[in-house]
Enzyme design. Structure first.
Site, PDB file in Angstrom:
ATOM      1  N   GLU A  46       0.840  -1.205   0.000  1.00  0.00           N
ATOM      2  CA  GLU A  46       0.000   0.000   0.000  1.00  0.00           C
ATOM      3  C   GLU A  46       0.866   1.242   0.000  1.00  0.00           C
ATOM      4  O   GLU A  46       2.018   1.223   0.415  1.00  0.00           O
ATOM      5  CB  GLU A  46      -0.963  -0.001   1.197  1.00  0.00           C
ATOM      6  CG  GLU A  46      -0.321  -0.276   2.547  1.00  0.00           C
ATOM      7  CD  GLU A  46      -0.231   0.947   3.437  1.00  0.00           C
ATOM      8  OE1 GLU A  46      -0.141   2.067   2.889  1.00  0.00           O
ATOM      9  OE2 GLU A  46      -0.219   0.783   4.665  1.00  0.00           O
ATOM     10  N   ARG A  71       1.076  -2.715  12.007  1.00  0.00           N
ATOM     11  CA  ARG A  71       0.262  -3.573  11.133  1.00  0.00           C
ATOM     12  C   ARG A  71      -0.234  -2.832   9.888  1.00  0.00           C
ATOM     13  O   ARG A  71      -1.356  -3.032   9.423  1.00  0.00           O
ATOM     14  CB  ARG A  71      -0.909  -4.202  11.903  1.00  0.00           C
ATOM     15  CG  ARG A  71      -0.471  -4.950  13.153  1.00  0.00           C
ATOM     16  CD  ARG A  71      -1.603  -5.672  13.818  1.00  0.00           C
ATOM     17  NE  ARG A  71      -1.969  -6.870  13.088  1.00  0.00           N
ATOM     18  CZ  ARG A  71      -1.329  -8.036  13.183  1.00  0.00           C
ATOM     19  NH1 ARG A  71      -0.257  -8.147  13.961  1.00  0.00           N
ATOM     20  NH2 ARG A  71      -1.734  -9.080  12.495  1.00  0.00           N
ATOM     21  N   CYS A  76       7.564  -1.458  -2.411  1.00  0.00           N
ATOM     22  CA  CYS A  76       8.645  -2.424  -2.613  1.00  0.00           C
ATOM     23  C   CYS A  76       9.839  -2.209  -1.706  1.00  0.00           C
ATOM     24  O   CYS A  76      10.384  -3.169  -1.143  1.00  0.00           O
ATOM     25  CB  CYS A  76       9.084  -2.464  -4.071  1.00  0.00           C
ATOM     26  SG  CYS A  76       9.938  -0.977  -4.670  1.00  0.00           S
ATOM     27  N   HIS A 115      12.364  -0.388  -9.052  1.00  0.00           N
ATOM     28  CA  HIS A 115      11.816  -1.456  -8.225  1.00  0.00           C
ATOM     29  C   HIS A 115      12.945  -2.196  -7.513  1.00  0.00           C
ATOM     30  O   HIS A 115      13.989  -2.474  -8.111  1.00  0.00           O
ATOM     31  CB  HIS A 115      11.006  -2.439  -9.080  1.00  0.00           C
ATOM     32  CG  HIS A 115      10.487  -3.603  -8.291  1.00  0.00           C
ATOM     33  ND1 HIS A 115       9.561  -3.452  -7.294  1.00  0.00           N
ATOM     34  CD2 HIS A 115      10.796  -4.928  -8.343  1.00  0.00           C
ATOM     35  CE1 HIS A 115       9.308  -4.640  -6.765  1.00  0.00           C
ATOM     36  NE2 HIS A 115      10.040  -5.541  -7.374  1.00  0.00           N
ATOM     37  N   ASP A 130      11.247 -11.671  -3.894  1.00  0.00           N
ATOM     38  CA  ASP A 130      10.609 -10.356  -4.028  1.00  0.00           C
ATOM     39  C   ASP A 130       9.218 -10.422  -3.401  1.00  0.00           C
ATOM     40  O   ASP A 130       8.320 -11.065  -3.942  1.00  0.00           O
ATOM     41  CB  ASP A 130      10.526  -9.975  -5.502  1.00  0.00           C
ATOM     42  CG  ASP A 130       9.968  -8.575  -5.732  1.00  0.00           C
ATOM     43  OD1 ASP A 130       9.554  -7.935  -4.753  1.00  0.00           O
ATOM     44  OD2 ASP A 130       9.947  -8.137  -6.887  1.00  0.00           O
TER      45      ASP A 130
END
Length: 278
Positions: A46, A71, A76, A115, A130
């Protein structure tokens, strides 16, 4: 982050992802597979902090506090830096790299390397690892071998030779019967300073997909959940894919909390940010 800093709270991390094995499992391929399956099912992808104009901090303490203690989820850099810290603490040999995202792009495009991905060396060989690629996140490490169809708990993947660059690879996923490019990468080592630079760019550049859009995703047994702005998608390996458009901020909150498993940040700006989504 210092690779020799072992300040990661393994007990809290294992509780967060639901790992029921030994307190300090051996650095084996079986351990890597077990953790890789659990992590993306428990910790969602998110970008709420970016959407709210908050800085995304990549130091180990901040990542652990956000993704484990609070939490929340992350994108990435946060996911793979957390996972790298866990693996290094357990004694794995981990190397860090960067990929060019091809998913959703024209075949002729050559985007920047934005990324983060990992390679992990175990007795059986080297494996692409990943846990932070949104709705197409891997749920198992992949052997670093080209032309080999590899079946994971969430679909089939393969690595192709990128061609034109030494030690270059393209990760592809089998989607609706067709091999679709996910990202390409090479073995040029990346350092934490590289990720800090890329993180700042993707979280602040006005044209970045993360700045004005809501992206969230999570895996579940046999399922993938994804949210792009108001469009919620659920893919079931037996029942196929379903999509629906979400309405107001309350509807978005329910999906973020329930299907995607995010403990939402306490922010007066959240509802306003959700209401602005296209």
């Amino acid at each position: 982050m210092n690779a020799h800093d072992t300040s990661i709270d393994l007990i809290a991390y294992f509780e967060r992802i639901g790992f029921g094995g030994p307190a300090r499992p051996a650095p084996t391929l079986d351990t890597l597979r077990a953790l890789h399956l659990l992590h993306p099912q428990a910790i969602p992808f998110e970008n709420l902090d970016v959407l709210l104009g908050r800085p995304v901090r990549l130091d180990r303490e901040s990542i652990q506090r956000k993704l484990v203690t609070s939490r929340r989820g992350g994108y990435c850099y946060e996911h793979n830096l957390l996972f790298r810290s866990v693996l290094e603490t357990l004694g794995f040999r981990v190397r860090s790299f960067a990929g060019r995202v091809l998913w959703g792009r024209e075949a002729s495009e050559m985007p920047a390397r934005m990324h983060m991905l990992l390679l992990v060396d175990v007795d059986e060989g080297t494996f692409l690892t990943d846990v932070g690629f949104g709705g197409m996140t891997l749920s198992a490490p992949l052997a670093l071998q080209t032309g080999l169809e590899q079946i994971t708990p969430h679909g089939a993947f393969r690595l192709d030779d990128a061609g034109g660059e030494p030690h270059g690879y393209i990760l592809k996923a089998l989607v609706n019967g067709a091999w679709t490019s996910v990202y390409r990468f090479d073995l040029d080592p990346q350092y934490d300073a590289d990720y800090e630079m890329a993180n700042h760019f993707v979280s602040t550049w006005p044209q970045s997909i993360f700045v004005h859009n809501l992206l969230a995703a999570r895996l579940a047994p046999g399922k993938r959940y994804g949210l792009f702005n108001r469009r919620f998608s659920a893919h079931d390996e037996h029942e196929g894919s379903a999509h629906r458009e979400l309405g107001d901020a309350a509807d978005l909150r329910r999906v973020l909390e329930n299907e995607l498993g995010i403990r939402l940040p306490d922010s007066a700006d959240l509802d306003a940010a959700l209401a602005r989504l296209p």
